[in-house]
Scaffold this motif. Structure first.
Motif, PDB file in Angstrom:
ATOM      1  N   GLN A 490      37.221  52.131  35.223  1.00 42.08           N
ATOM      2  CA  GLN A 490      36.742  50.901  34.587  1.00 42.08           C
ATOM      3  C   GLN A 490      36.394  49.791  35.569  1.00 42.08           C
ATOM      4  N   ASN A 491      36.576  50.026  36.851  1.00 45.74           N
ATOM      5  CA  ASN A 491      36.400  48.946  37.823  1.00 45.74           C
ATOM      6  C   ASN A 491      35.017  48.878  38.448  1.00 45.74           C
ATOM      7  N   ALA A 492      34.226  49.905  38.275  1.00 47.14           N
ATOM      8  CA  ALA A 492      32.893  49.922  38.892  1.00 47.14           C
ATOM      9  C   ALA A 492      31.946  50.698  38.001  1.00 47.14           C
ATOM     10  N   PHE A 493      30.654  50.461  38.224  1.00 48.39           N
ATOM     11  CA  PHE A 493      29.611  51.154  37.478  1.00 48.39           C
ATOM     12  C   PHE A 493      28.613  51.695  38.485  1.00 48.39           C
ATOM     13  N   LYS A 494      28.385  53.010  38.456  1.00 50.10           N
ATOM     14  CA  LYS A 494      27.511  53.661  39.412  1.00 50.10           C
ATOM     15  C   LYS A 494      26.371  54.387  38.697  1.00 50.10           C
ATOM     16  N   VAL A 495      25.187  54.348  39.320  1.00 47.34           N
ATOM     17  CA  VAL A 495      24.001  54.995  38.754  1.00 47.34           C
ATOM     18  C   VAL A 495      23.315  55.802  39.847  1.00 47.34           C
ATOM     19  N   ALA A 496      22.950  57.034  39.516  1.00 42.13           N
ATOM     20  CA  ALA A 496      22.136  57.873  40.401  1.00 42.13           C
ATOM     21  C   ALA A 496      20.867  58.230  39.637  1.00 42.13           C
ATOM     22  N   ALA A 497      19.709  57.985  40.232  1.00 36.68           N
ATOM     23  CA  ALA A 497      18.472  58.157  39.471  1.00 36.68           C
ATOM     24  C   ALA A 497      17.274  58.320  40.383  1.00 36.68           C
ATOM     25  N   SER A 498      16.180  58.731  39.765  1.00 33.37           N
ATOM     26  CA  SER A 498      14.888  58.740  40.441  1.00 33.37           C
ATOM     27  C   SER A 498      14.476  57.304  40.754  1.00 33.37           C
ATOM     28  N   PRO A 499      13.894  57.062  41.915  1.00 32.98           N
ATOM     29  CA  PRO A 499      13.417  55.706  42.229  1.00 32.98           C
ATOM     30  C   PRO A 499      12.417  55.160  41.224  1.00 32.98           C
ATOM     31  N   LEU A 500      11.713  56.041  40.497  1.00 38.19           N
ATOM     32  CA  LEU A 500      10.779  55.570  39.479  1.00 38.19           C
ATOM     33  C   LEU A 500      11.479  54.749  38.399  1.00 38.19           C
ATOM     34  N   MET A 501      12.772  54.952  38.226  1.00 35.82           N
ATOM     35  CA  MET A 501      13.498  54.328  37.132  1.00 35.82           C
ATOM     36  C   MET A 501      14.297  53.103  37.561  1.00 35.82           C
ATOM     37  N   TYR A 502      14.211  52.701  38.807  1.00 38.71           N
ATOM     38  CA  TYR A 502      15.046  51.606  39.304  1.00 38.71           C
ATOM     39  C   TYR A 502      14.817  50.307  38.538  1.00 38.71           C
ATOM     40  N   SER A 503      13.569  49.963  38.301  1.00 37.77           N
ATOM     41  CA  SER A 503      13.276  48.701  37.605  1.00 37.77           C
ATOM     42  C   SER A 503      13.820  48.720  36.182  1.00 37.77           C
ATOM     43  N   LEU A 504      13.651  49.847  35.501  1.00 36.05           N
ATOM     44  CA  LEU A 504      14.174  49.964  34.136  1.00 36.05           C
ATOM     45  C   LEU A 504      15.700  49.878  34.135  1.00 36.05           C
ATOM     46  N   ILE A 505      16.337  50.483  35.119  1.00 35.50           N
ATOM     47  CA  ILE A 505      17.798  50.412  35.221  1.00 35.50           C
ATOM     48  C   ILE A 505      18.250  48.980  35.441  1.00 35.50           C
ATOM     49  N   GLU A 506      17.549  48.265  36.304  1.00 34.60           N
ATOM     50  CA  GLU A 506      17.906  46.864  36.563  1.00 34.60           C
ATOM     51  C   GLU A 506      17.796  46.033  35.285  1.00 34.60           C
ATOM     52  N   LYS A 507      16.720  46.226  34.516  1.00 35.07           N
ATOM     53  CA  LYS A 507      16.564  45.482  33.261  1.00 35.07           C
ATOM     54  C   LYS A 507      17.665  45.838  32.270  1.00 35.07           C
ATOM     55  N   THR A 508      18.006  47.116  32.210  1.00 29.05           N
ATOM     56  CA  THR A 508      19.020  47.563  31.261  1.00 29.05           C
ATOM     57  C   THR A 508      20.390  47.003  31.622  1.00 29.05           C
ATOM     58  N   LEU A 509      20.695  46.926  32.891  1.00 28.73           N
ATOM     59  CA  LEU A 509      21.968  46.333  33.321  1.00 28.73           C
ATOM     60  C   LEU A 509      22.086  44.887  32.857  1.00 28.73           C
ATOM     61  N   LYS A 510      20.967  44.192  32.800  1.00 26.32           N
ATOM     62  CA  LYS A 510      20.990  42.796  32.361  1.00 26.32           C
ATOM     63  C   LYS A 510      21.075  42.662  30.840  1.00 26.32           C
ATOM     64  N   GLU A 511      20.631  43.690  30.118  1.00 23.67           N
ATOM     65  CA  GLU A 511      20.590  43.610  28.655  1.00 23.67           C
ATOM     66  C   GLU A 511      21.887  44.056  27.986  1.00 23.67           C
ATOM     67  N   VAL A 512      22.548  45.053  28.567  1.00 22.16           N
ATOM     68  CA  VAL A 512      23.737  45.622  27.927  1.00 22.16           C
ATOM     69  C   VAL A 512      24.956  44.759  28.260  1.00 22.16           C
ATOM     70  N   LYS A 513      25.704  44.410  27.224  1.00 18.49           N
ATOM     71  CA  LYS A 513      26.894  43.578  27.388  1.00 18.49           C
ATOM     72  C   LYS A 513      28.115  44.452  27.670  1.00 18.49           C
ATOM     73  N   SER A 514      28.986  43.969  28.557  1.00 18.56           N
ATOM     74  CA  SER A 514      30.247  44.651  28.830  1.00 18.56           C
ATOM     75  C   SER A 514      31.296  44.193  27.824  1.00 18.56           C
ATOM     76  N   ASN A 515      32.483  44.783  27.901  1.00 17.90           N
ATOM     77  CA  ASN A 515      33.541  44.384  26.971  1.00 17.90           C
ATOM     78  C   ASN A 515      34.136  43.022  27.317  1.00 17.90           C
ATOM     79  N   LYS A 516      33.662  42.414  28.384  1.00 12.38           N
ATOM     80  CA  LYS A 516      34.075  41.061  28.744  1.00 12.38           C
ATOM     81  C   LYS A 516      33.023  40.036  28.319  1.00 12.38           C
TER      82      LYS A 516
END
Length: 771
Positions: A490-516
């Motif tokens: 629960q202390n970290a969040f890691k993503v492994a992906a194709s570089p084509l998806m980096y921008s979408l991942i960045e946007k999604t990280l900003k949109e999804v709320k954590s339990n805090k």
């Protein structure tokens, strides 16, 4: 009206009397010249005259004007003409009245049909009407921790090893859920060869004069037989670890390597040891890394690849006609896991040289007197496995789809390895299906949900599916989202992906709320999100064959402790209680965030007109690799000019890199200038985007010999990383280096990049032929 009609007929058609006749004549120009009324007494004059024109121009002083003659001679006709004129007036008035009345009534009818001033919104097929913010809100409402908690209970199992009745039972549960949600569902059957622990007898070893040990854990796809050699401690078994041993002038030929678990996969440890001509490998969980108990058994596989290693490059369908063949990733040496107690017992008794600096553990590496005999008796068996699928079809491009998958099998309970991922897969299917059926959400493209079997043997189910339908999937599947192991801390969040998806991942990280009640980006990706969140995609990950074998952009992610990997993977201790222990009993809450992260990526990819893929990242990655290769070529040409002559230039590679850069910028400009309502235009642009990953697969190597053909993220001598490593060997005059082989690989890698640029450019007349 009948009387009027009769009168008009008499006027225009004539009566059989001698007093009137109408003549209508046309001149040669086509216009009406005149209307002539004549008395019957004039007929003789007309016949004897020169025609119509002559008659009208004839002046006879002895005759009265024509109308005067008419009125003067037949006064009764005046009454008929007056009556006819009056009737014509009445008829004209009635017609005008009716036309005027219809004009007054028509608007009233129109108003009753279309009372609204603004046109009603309708689905044109060009774009979903639902706003993206509404899509996010709907998903958030449907994915809850309480529902996930209930699903985890439904899919928990203590016995669901691949091909077992427990695995089949879970597969049927998933299939029934897909059907319950109204999804089109199906199964995919494969007959795969796996290696299990011996049914009778056991694997065993004897170290010096110690009692015989019989571990119950095992490593599938190990070489079988017996080997005797001196033990050598090799830390984590990484290439750097073996270089340290070589630098100490230690003879590794025929040695039995004792290696700690962790850092890299079991398969990589064994492959690295085999390169050193070792005879066998023993892997144990060191107490510094693992607190799982001294008697816990470990399970895994040592195939350096994915899928059924006995059908490399082709699917393991029943009764295939391919000749027997083995994957080049199968090891030729013995491999076995042992417990923590067994490992530390051996370490305490080793002699020989001291450990290299920085190696934790006991003091000695071992020498030629520390002999051990290992016997591996694993049994090869064929198993029938089932992959289970369900699909939500798109409304515009239904033949293009994103795939979301999760492993279903496990060595034991496998709560973190498979139960959580399977539960999230099922809940995502339920939520999105409900959005389509009841909330008006219309995805442009389709979503395929997949439950894989035999994941513990090296993504066997997923890879066999890819091999079976590669020609179709590589053209139509544009993304794979992996749900395996998504909650391990629960202390970290890691993503492994194709570089084509980096921008979408960045946007999604900003949109999804954590339990805090803060975004995932704010909680886990502070500062440089790529440095804090991104990690390499490993070969043992189920997303890896989608990316490196099939050329499909893929993403895998996980909540983790941030310090070490989840200790209970590959053991019988992977239970709900153990996972609660490392997550402070927040498994459902963390799974909810993971589900929303995967759901946001999937929905964004099927909702938008154009695929959210960023081509610029590959541009920078290619440039970085080219710069490194350029520098190393110059170095080798300076220190080893006899190996790489000055005629070898990186100009072609630079030109190919430039071609990709220009093509990616051109496509970005086309995207900015595109009409999003033009369905065909959007489809053409999306097709160009989808070719990028696929065209990084080298067409010059065999998928059987080098299945992971991606030149940037794959594995093998065809990759740019291998070119760089080969240059290092050339620079040190390593005997394994081959200048001619390097030049050949260099040329093929160059043209692979150029081919990708050509494909990205689109039409054949748009290609850059400067190379």
């Amino acid at each position: 009206m009948d009387q009027a009609r009769t009168t008009i007929s008499k006027i225009f058609n004539g009566e059989p009397h001698s007093y009137t006749r109408f003549n209508l004549t046309q001149n040669m120009e086509g216009d009406n010249s005149q209307v002539e009324m004549k008395l019957s007494s004039d007929v003789d004059e007309e016949v004897g005259g020169n025609g119509v024109g002559e008659h009208l121009n004839h002046n006879n002083s002895n005759r009265k004007p024509y109308v005067a003659q008419k009125l003067g001679r037949t006064p009764k006709n005046l009454c008929f003409m007056a009556a006819a004129t009056f009737l014509i007036f009445i008829i004209g008035y009635l017609i005008g009245y009716l036309v005027h009345r219809n004009k007054d009534v028509a608007p009233i009818c129109a108003a009753s049909v279309l009372p609204a001033e603004e046109p009603v919104a309708r689905e044109t097929g060009a774009a979903p009407l639902m706003d993206w913010d509404d899509v996010k809100k709907l998903l958030a409402k449907k994915l809850t921790a309480s529902k996930l908690d209930s699903v985890f209970s439904d899919f928990s199992s203590t016995d669901h090893q691949a091909g077992s009745p427990g695995d089949e039972s879970l597969g049927n549960k998933v299939l029934n859920k897909f059907k319950e949600y109204g999804m089109q569902s199906w199964t995919d059957e494969h007959f795969v060869k796996v290696q299990n622990a011996p049914a009778s007898g056991s694997n065993k070893f004897v170290f010096k004069n110690n009692p015989e040990e019989r571990p119950s854990g095992f490593l599938s796809y190990s070489f079988t037989g017996k080997a005797t050699g001196a033990v050598l401690y090799a830390h984590y078994g990484r290439e750097s670890d073996f270089r340290m041993l070589r630098d100490k002038s230690i003879n590794m030929n025929g040695r039995v390597m004792l290696i700690r678990a962790g850092k890299i996969s079991f398969a990589e440890k064994v492959a690295n040891a085999a390169k050193m001509n070792a005879s066998a490998v023993l892997i144990y969980p060191d107490p510094i890394d693992y607190t799982i108990g001294e008697s816990t058994q470990m399970f895994g596989h040592v195939h350096l690849g994915s899928g059924d290693p006995y059908t490399p490059g082709f699917p393991s369908f029943n009764h295939t006609q391919f000749p027997p063949v083995q994957s080049s990733g199968l090891p030729k040496i013995l491999a076995q896991t042992i417990t923590q107690r067994m490992g530390t017992t051996i370490l305490r008794q080793l002699s020989g040289q001291n450990l290299p600096e920085g190696w934790e553990g006991f003091n000695r590496l071992g020498d030629e007197s520390d002999t051990i005999t290992l016997e591996v008796n694993n049994v090869l068996a064929e198993k029938k496995i089932h992959n289970v699928f369900g699909v939500i079809k798109g409304f515009v491009d239904a033949d293009r789809y994103v795939v979301i998958g999760a492993q279903r099998d496990s060595w034991g309970p496998g709560f973190a390895a498979s139960t959580v991922g399977t539960g999230v897969l099922v809940e995502l299917a339920r939520s999105i299906s409900d959005m389509v059926k009841n909330d008006g959400f219309k995805p442009r493209r389709s979503i395929v949900f997949a439950s894989w079997s035999a994941g513990e043997y090296g993504s066997v189910g997923a890879t066999e599916w890819l091999e079976g339908y590669l020609s179709s999937l590589s053209m139509k599947a544009f993304t794979y989202i992996d749900l395996d192991g998504i909650v391990t801390g629960q202390n970290a969040f890691k993503v492994a992906a194709s570089p084509l998806m980096y921008s979408l991942i960045e946007k999604t990280l900003k949109e999804v709320k954590s339990n805090k009640d803060m975004s995932l980006s704010s909680q886990f990706a502070k500062g440089n999100w790529e440095a804090n969140v991104l990690e390499p995609l490993k070969m043992e990950n189920a997303a890896y064959p989608f990316l490196a074998f099939s050329g499909i952009p893929s993403v895998s992610f996980r909540f983790t402790t941030g310090v070490s990997d989840y200790q209970y993977f590959g053991t019988l201790l992977d239970t709900r209680d153990k996972l609660n222990g490392v997550t402070s009993s927040q498994v459902p809450q963390l799974a909810e965030m993971a589900a929303k992260f995967a759901g946001h990526i999937a929905l964004r990819l099927v909702h938008d007109h154009l695929l959210q893929m960023d081509l610029r990242k590959y541009d920078s990655i290619i440039r970085l690799n080219v710069a490194q290769i350029n520098g190393k070529v110059n170095t080798v040409q300076r220190v080893q000019p006899q190996l790489l002559p000055k005629t070898l230039t990186v100009q072609w590679l630079n030109s190919a890199s430039g071609s990709y850069s220009r093509a990616s910028r051109s496509l970005a400009a086309d995207i900015l200038n595109s009409d999003l309502e033009d369905v065909e235009m959007c489809r053409i642009i999306n097709e160009r985007i989808m070719t990028v990953e696929r065209n990084f697969l080298s067409p010059y190597v065999s998928s059987r010999e080098s299945p992971f053909r991606h030149i940037l993220l794959g594995s093998g001598p065809h990759t740019l990383k291998a070119l760089s490593t080969h240059l290092d060997a050339l620079g040190t005059n390593n005997p394994e280096a081959d200048a001619d082989l390097f030049r050949n690989q260099f040329a093929l890698a160059t043209w692979t990049i150029q081919g990708c640029a050509n494909s990205l450019a689109g039409d054949i007349w748009s290609l850059d032929n400067q190379i």
